[in-house]
Design a protein around this motif. Structure first.
Motif, mmCIF file in Angstrom:
data_model
loop_
_atom_site.group_PDB
_atom_site.id
_atom_site.type_symbol
_atom_site.label_atom_id
_atom_site.label_comp_id
_atom_site.label_asym_id
_atom_site.label_seq_id
_atom_site.Cartn_x
_atom_site.Cartn_y
_atom_site.Cartn_z
ATOM 1 N N SER A 1 0.807 -1.217 0.000
ATOM 2 C CA SER A 1 0.000 0.000 0.000
ATOM 3 C C SER A 1 0.845 1.274 0.000
ATOM 4 C CB SER A 1 -0.928 0.010 1.217
ATOM 5 O OG SER A 1 -0.192 -0.019 2.426
ATOM 6 N N ALA A 2 2.084 1.178 0.438
ATOM 7 C CA ALA A 2 2.908 2.383 0.590
ATOM 8 C C ALA A 2 3.887 2.603 -0.554
ATOM 9 C CB ALA A 2 3.684 2.309 1.904
ATOM 10 N N MET B 1 -5.025 5.583 4.350
ATOM 11 C CA MET B 1 -4.552 4.281 3.873
ATOM 12 C C MET B 1 -5.509 3.148 4.224
ATOM 13 S SD MET B 1 -0.420 4.371 4.461
ATOM 14 C CE MET B 1 -0.139 3.035 3.285
ATOM 15 N N ARG C 1 8.061 7.264 4.077
ATOM 16 C CA ARG C 1 7.053 6.531 4.847
ATOM 17 C C ARG C 1 7.742 5.744 5.956
ATOM 18 N NH1 ARG C 1 1.719 7.285 5.261
ATOM 19 N NH2 ARG C 1 1.495 7.234 2.974
#
Length: 382
Positions: A110-111, A250, A198
């Motif tokens: 997801s990042a 997210m 991140r």
């Protein structure tokens, strides 16, 4: 014609699992083994967890849950952050996962985009590096040592010749057990937020610390991804249950990934997870046992020649520099297992460049096993 095999399957093995297999084979053939290779508590899940899952098994169909987890468990985890850390988070930001391994997979997917560069310490947990490579990301190893307490610093990140998209930090760490101070964790979070990096905080050894509690990154950054697990402090390794605390924006992307990759975390384990938070007194007794094991080994390992030890602030590991004993830690560990029955993990699992002269000792087992292992190592190396 032979069909191709995807290159992602050629990542390095998780060597500790290979060591555990060799130890199990020795046991199966009648040999005795003292397990100091794997980071697995020797205690069972708390009694209330067993009772809750037995009740659920008899009363519930144990079907799928929401991909993000049972609402009661997400709420209980959020409450734990208030009770334990004094930090308020919304239950909507909690994602229940199939162990911390599932959480890392979801957080990376997801990042990051293919080709993104993600920093991690060396030594460090090998699955970070191997999962990143399998997914098409570029792990950037950051060598750390005693001069920075085996943890990264903003100055180290500034000195890299690449621009990071992400950074993974564990405090307490595996294999060293070293912890970031509160100020150092805050500084890393601020650096990452200021540079568009991140920050992924591996907090699976929180609760197992000696001297002070670990701090959580959620206190210092709304952009950080936190990963935790029921495996270590909660003594539930085989239940395959973990969680994440993620930024609000997210949640939906992670939910979609979880729906397709996992459907949901194991339902029965989730019922047990709800009950686990009522067992902190029992779990703290386990930590007290680890503390006794730690004290024993810190006293006895130097007598066997293991006198260059990383700080063991938390978790249940001691990381030793054994350059004066061997330059091939993997062969050395195999020899020790074969000739003494003590199973240990070579440092090459955690540090590809320097691990050939390091070893990790896990003291998650019983005190009696730690005593026996220390005695055998002293006799073997004397």
């Amino acid at each position: 014609m032979a069909l191709k095999i995807a290159k992602r399957g050629t990542v390095a093995p998780f060597i500790v699992m290979d060591v555990m297999r060799a130890a199990n084979e020795r046991e199966a053939s009648g040999g005795d083994v003292l397990h100091m290779e794997v980071g697995q508590p020797s205690t069972s899940a708390p009694q209330a967890v067993l009772e809750a899952t037995q009740k659920a098994l008899m009363a519930d169909k144990i079907g799928y849950t929401d991909a993000l987890g049972i609402p009661q468990l997400r709420e209980r985890i959020a409450q734990y952050y208030q009770d334990y850390y004094g930090v308020s988070i919304a239950a909507e930001r909690v994602v229940v996962t199939t162990g911390s391994s599932g959480a890392f997979l979801l957080s990376f997917l997801s990042a990051f985009e293919a080709g993104d560069k993600v920093g991690l310490t060396a030594p460090g947990y090998p699955a970070y590096r191997n999962i990143l490579r399998a997914l098409g990301y570029e792990p950037v190893e950051i060598p750390v040592g005693p001069e920075t307490h085996f943890q990264p610093t903003p100055e180290m990140l500034d000195s890299l010749d690449v621009t990071l998209d992400g950074l993974i930090v564990a405090s307490p760490g595996n294999p060293t057990g070293s912890m970031l101070s509160r100020d150092d964790l805050q500084a890393l979070c601020a650096y990452c937020d200021g540079n568009g990096i991140r920050f992924i905080s591996d907090e699976i050894y929180h609760g197992i610390t000696y001297g002070r509690k670990a701090d959580t990154a959620v206190e210092f950054s709304d952009n950080a991804i936190l990963v935790n697990s029921f495996s270590k402090y909660f003594s539930m390794t085989g239940w395959r249950l973990g969680w994440m605390v993620v930024p609000q924006d997210m949640v939906r992307p992670i939910e979609c990934l979880a729906q397709n990759l996992f459907i949901s975390a194991p339902t029965l384990s989730q019922f047990g997870g709800i009950a686990a938070f009522d067992c902190l007194e029992e779990l703290d007794q386990n930590v007290a046992a680890y503390a006794r094991n730690r004290e024993l080994l810190l006293n006895e390992l130097p007598k066997a020649g293991f006198n260059r030890l990383a700080p063991s602030d938390g978790a249940f590991y001691i990381y030793a520099d054994v350059a004066h004993l061997t330059n091939d830690s993997q062969a050395f560990c195999k020899k020790i297992l074969s000739e003494t029955g003590v199973a240990l993990t070579p440092g090459v699992d955690f540090d590809e460049a320097r691990g050939h002269h390091f070893m990790r000792f896990s003291y998650a087992g019983s005190y009696a096993h730690m005593q026996e292992a220390a005695m055998r190592l002293k006799e073997y190396l004397s």
